[in-house]
Design a protein around this motif. Sequence first.
Motif, PDB file in Angstrom:
ATOM      1  N   GLU A   1     -83.631  13.513 -19.433  1.00  0.00           N
ATOM      2  CA  GLU A   1     -84.240  11.960 -19.295  1.00  0.00           C
ATOM      3  C   GLU A   1     -83.504  11.529 -20.504  1.00  0.00           C
ATOM      4  OE1 GLU A   1     -86.785  10.722 -18.004  1.00  0.00           O
ATOM      5  OE2 GLU A   1     -86.779  12.358 -16.680  1.00  0.00           O
ATOM      6  N   VAL A   2     -82.992  12.145 -21.575  1.00  0.00           N
ATOM      7  CA  VAL A   2     -81.985  11.387 -22.640  1.00  0.00           C
ATOM      8  C   VAL A   2     -80.970  10.910 -22.099  1.00  0.00           C
ATOM      9  CG1 VAL A   2     -81.051  11.698 -24.890  1.00  0.00           C
ATOM     10  CG2 VAL A   2     -83.349  12.671 -24.659  1.00  0.00           C
ATOM     11  N   ALA A   3     -80.205  11.687 -21.392  1.00  0.00           N
ATOM     12  CA  ALA A   3     -78.947  11.465 -20.669  1.00  0.00           C
ATOM     13  C   ALA A   3     -79.300   9.932 -19.829  1.00  0.00           C
ATOM     14  CB  ALA A   3     -78.219  12.421 -19.685  1.00  0.00           C
ATOM     15  N   GLU A   4     -80.144   9.987 -18.986  1.00  0.00           N
ATOM     16  CA  GLU A   4     -80.699   8.865 -18.191  1.00  0.00           C
ATOM     17  C   GLU A   4     -80.846   7.589 -18.945  1.00  0.00           C
ATOM     18  OE1 GLU A   4     -84.194   7.945 -15.166  1.00  0.00           O
ATOM     19  OE2 GLU A   4     -83.258   9.927 -14.847  1.00  0.00           O
ATOM     20  N   LYS A   5     -81.633   7.905 -19.976  1.00  0.00           N
ATOM     21  CA  LYS A   5     -81.875   6.565 -20.755  1.00  0.00           C
ATOM     22  C   LYS A   5     -80.635   6.231 -21.425  1.00  0.00           C
ATOM     23  CE  LYS A   5     -84.848   3.629 -21.920  1.00  0.00           C
ATOM     24  NZ  LYS A   5     -85.262   2.802 -21.366  1.00  0.00           N
ATOM     25  N   ALA A   6     -79.973   7.023 -21.970  1.00  0.00           N
ATOM     26  CA  ALA A   6     -78.769   6.632 -22.804  1.00  0.00           C
ATOM     27  C   ALA A   6     -77.640   5.954 -21.623  1.00  0.00           C
ATOM     28  CB  ALA A   6     -77.934   7.976 -23.354  1.00  0.00           C
ATOM     29  N   ALA A   7     -77.583   6.666 -20.454  1.00  0.00           N
ATOM     30  CA  ALA A   7     -76.801   5.816 -19.457  1.00  0.00           C
ATOM     31  C   ALA A   7     -77.410   4.511 -19.232  1.00  0.00           C
ATOM     32  CB  ALA A   7     -77.058   6.550 -18.203  1.00  0.00           C
ATOM     33  N   GLU A   8     -78.487   4.094 -18.909  1.00  0.00           N
ATOM     34  CA  GLU A   8     -79.043   2.981 -18.925  1.00  0.00           C
ATOM     35  C   GLU A   8     -78.646   1.804 -20.057  1.00  0.00           C
ATOM     36  OE1 GLU A   8     -83.305   2.801 -18.129  1.00  0.00           O
ATOM     37  OE2 GLU A   8     -83.023   4.371 -16.547  1.00  0.00           O
ATOM     38  N   ASN A   9     -78.893   2.107 -21.238  1.00  0.00           N
ATOM     39  CA  ASN A   9     -78.706   1.602 -22.441  1.00  0.00           C
ATOM     40  C   ASN A   9     -77.055   1.089 -22.629  1.00  0.00           C
ATOM     41  OD1 ASN A   9     -81.394   1.714 -23.133  1.00  0.00           O
ATOM     42  ND2 ASN A   9     -81.019   3.310 -24.514  1.00  0.00           N
ATOM     43  N   ILE A  10     -76.297   2.330 -22.286  1.00  0.00           N
ATOM     44  CA  ILE A  10     -74.606   1.775 -22.267  1.00  0.00           C
ATOM     45  C   ILE A  10     -74.381   0.853 -21.360  1.00  0.00           C
ATOM     46  CG2 ILE A  10     -72.432   3.125 -22.000  1.00  0.00           C
ATOM     47  CD1 ILE A  10     -73.724   5.603 -23.561  1.00  0.00           C
TER      48      ILE A  10
ATOM     49  N   LEU B   1     -72.760  -2.060 -12.478  1.00  0.00           N
ATOM     50  CA  LEU B   1     -72.292  -1.069 -13.453  1.00  0.00           C
ATOM     51  C   LEU B   1     -73.110   0.160 -13.554  1.00  0.00           C
ATOM     52  CD1 LEU B   1     -69.945  -2.019 -16.416  1.00  0.00           C
ATOM     53  CD2 LEU B   1     -72.124  -0.878 -16.911  1.00  0.00           C
ATOM     54  N   GLN B   2     -72.455   1.149 -13.575  1.00  0.00           N
ATOM     55  CA  GLN B   2     -73.103   2.410 -13.752  1.00  0.00           C
ATOM     56  C   GLN B   2     -72.646   3.493 -14.629  1.00  0.00           C
ATOM     57  OE1 GLN B   2     -73.270   4.556  -9.680  1.00  0.00           O
ATOM     58  NE2 GLN B   2     -75.066   5.944 -10.723  1.00  0.00           N
ATOM     59  N   THR B   3     -73.147   3.943 -15.467  1.00  0.00           N
ATOM     60  CA  THR B   3     -72.436   4.968 -16.468  1.00  0.00           C
ATOM     61  C   THR B   3     -73.053   6.298 -16.168  1.00  0.00           C
ATOM     62  OG1 THR B   3     -72.462   3.183 -18.256  1.00  0.00           O
ATOM     63  CG2 THR B   3     -72.173   5.262 -18.936  1.00  0.00           C
ATOM     64  N   GLU B   4     -72.235   7.423 -16.192  1.00  0.00           N
ATOM     65  CA  GLU B   4     -72.657   8.710 -16.018  1.00  0.00           C
ATOM     66  C   GLU B   4     -72.293   9.322 -17.622  1.00  0.00           C
ATOM     67  OE1 GLU B   4     -70.541  10.591 -13.096  1.00  0.00           O
ATOM     68  OE2 GLU B   4     -71.185   9.248 -11.647  1.00  0.00           O
ATOM     69  N   VAL B   5     -73.365  10.109 -18.039  1.00  0.00           N
ATOM     70  CA  VAL B   5     -73.540  10.599 -19.392  1.00  0.00           C
ATOM     71  C   VAL B   5     -74.009  11.934 -19.223  1.00  0.00           C
ATOM     72  CG1 VAL B   5     -74.857  10.259 -21.559  1.00  0.00           C
ATOM     73  CG2 VAL B   5     -74.080   8.383 -20.442  1.00  0.00           C
TER      74      VAL B   5
ATOM     75  N   ASN C   1     -76.079  20.784 -28.281  1.00  0.00           N
ATOM     76  CA  ASN C   1     -76.040  20.236 -29.609  1.00  0.00           C
ATOM     77  C   ASN C   1     -76.580  18.988 -29.699  1.00  0.00           C
ATOM     78  OD1 ASN C   1     -73.748  19.063 -29.105  1.00  0.00           O
ATOM     79  ND2 ASN C   1     -72.477  20.075 -30.629  1.00  0.00           N
ATOM     80  N   GLY C   2     -76.721  18.205 -28.607  1.00  0.00           N
ATOM     81  CA  GLY C   2     -77.235  16.874 -28.634  1.00  0.00           C
ATOM     82  C   GLY C   2     -76.389  15.777 -28.421  1.00  0.00           C
ATOM     83  N   SER C   3     -75.070  16.079 -28.610  1.00  0.00           N
ATOM     84  CA  SER C   3     -74.074  14.930 -28.401  1.00  0.00           C
ATOM     85  C   SER C   3     -74.026  14.525 -27.262  1.00  0.00           C
ATOM     86  CB  SER C   3     -72.564  15.615 -28.977  1.00  0.00           C
ATOM     87  OG  SER C   3     -72.208  16.772 -28.224  1.00  0.00           O
ATOM     88  N   ILE C   4     -73.692  13.231 -27.017  1.00  0.00           N
ATOM     89  CA  ILE C   4     -73.486  12.470 -25.819  1.00  0.00           C
ATOM     90  C   ILE C   4     -72.197  12.362 -25.297  1.00  0.00           C
ATOM     91  CG2 ILE C   4     -73.996  10.018 -24.810  1.00  0.00           C
ATOM     92  CD1 ILE C   4     -76.319   9.746 -26.818  1.00  0.00           C
TER      93      ILE C   4
ATOM     94  N   SER D   1     -64.229  -0.829 -25.375  1.00  0.00           N
ATOM     95  CA  SER D   1     -65.689  -0.248 -25.944  1.00  0.00           C
ATOM     96  C   SER D   1     -65.828   0.959 -26.295  1.00  0.00           C
ATOM     97  CB  SER D   1     -66.464  -1.169 -25.127  1.00  0.00           C
ATOM     98  OG  SER D   1     -66.647  -2.436 -25.279  1.00  0.00           O
ATOM     99  N   LEU D   2     -65.352   1.934 -25.319  1.00  0.00           N
ATOM    100  CA  LEU D   2     -65.713   3.398 -25.265  1.00  0.00           C
ATOM    101  C   LEU D   2     -64.673   4.256 -25.640  1.00  0.00           C
ATOM    102  CD1 LEU D   2     -68.132   3.313 -21.908  1.00  0.00           C
ATOM    103  CD2 LEU D   2     -68.568   3.131 -24.323  1.00  0.00           C
ATOM    104  N   GLY D   3     -63.485   3.606 -25.731  1.00  0.00           N
ATOM    105  CA  GLY D   3     -62.391   4.518 -26.063  1.00  0.00           C
ATOM    106  C   GLY D   3     -61.390   4.674 -24.850  1.00  0.00           C
TER     107      GLY D   3
END
Length: 158
Positions: free
Chosen positions: A82-91, A109-113, A118-121, A143-145
């Motif tokens: 759920e956190v990955a899905e929400k982070a992907a939406e926000n990014i 635009l679709q982001t895969e996260v 350990n909680g890192s994205i 923006s992302l590297g």
Amino acid sequence: MITNDILSAVRSVCYVSGGIYLIRLITDGTRLKKQAAFVIKLVFAVVFVSVVTNCCMKFEFPEIVSYEATDYSFEAEKYRNEVAEKAAENISDILFNQLKAAGIDVKELQTEVNISENGSIDISRVIVSSADSTAAAELIRKSLGQETEVINGIYRKS
């Protein structure tokens, strides 16, 4: 059982109380009144103490069964997803707004996260459907590297 012990204790106290009442009725006007009262009190005390000790001797604490720890790994995995899905939406929203602000026409635009233990994205890749895919990929990498994988999606003008 405890309820049977309590029931028998109440019965015993009732019988003794009834007996005390009858003895008081019989000895009310006699010289034996004080001696009878003493004996009655003594009998009542003995019965009451025996009932209480009998109940206390039979009392047992319930057995504590072994506690089995519940496995919460499924919930933890669901939370990470759920956190990955929400982070992907926000990014995706942020990148979409950046591309629009730069004047790049973006259809989708679709982001895969991935979220590690350990909680890192970790941003796996970005799929962008744009008229100018090279400029879009360049802006996303800024923006992302530079190591971010940008995949060109199918762009169809509406």
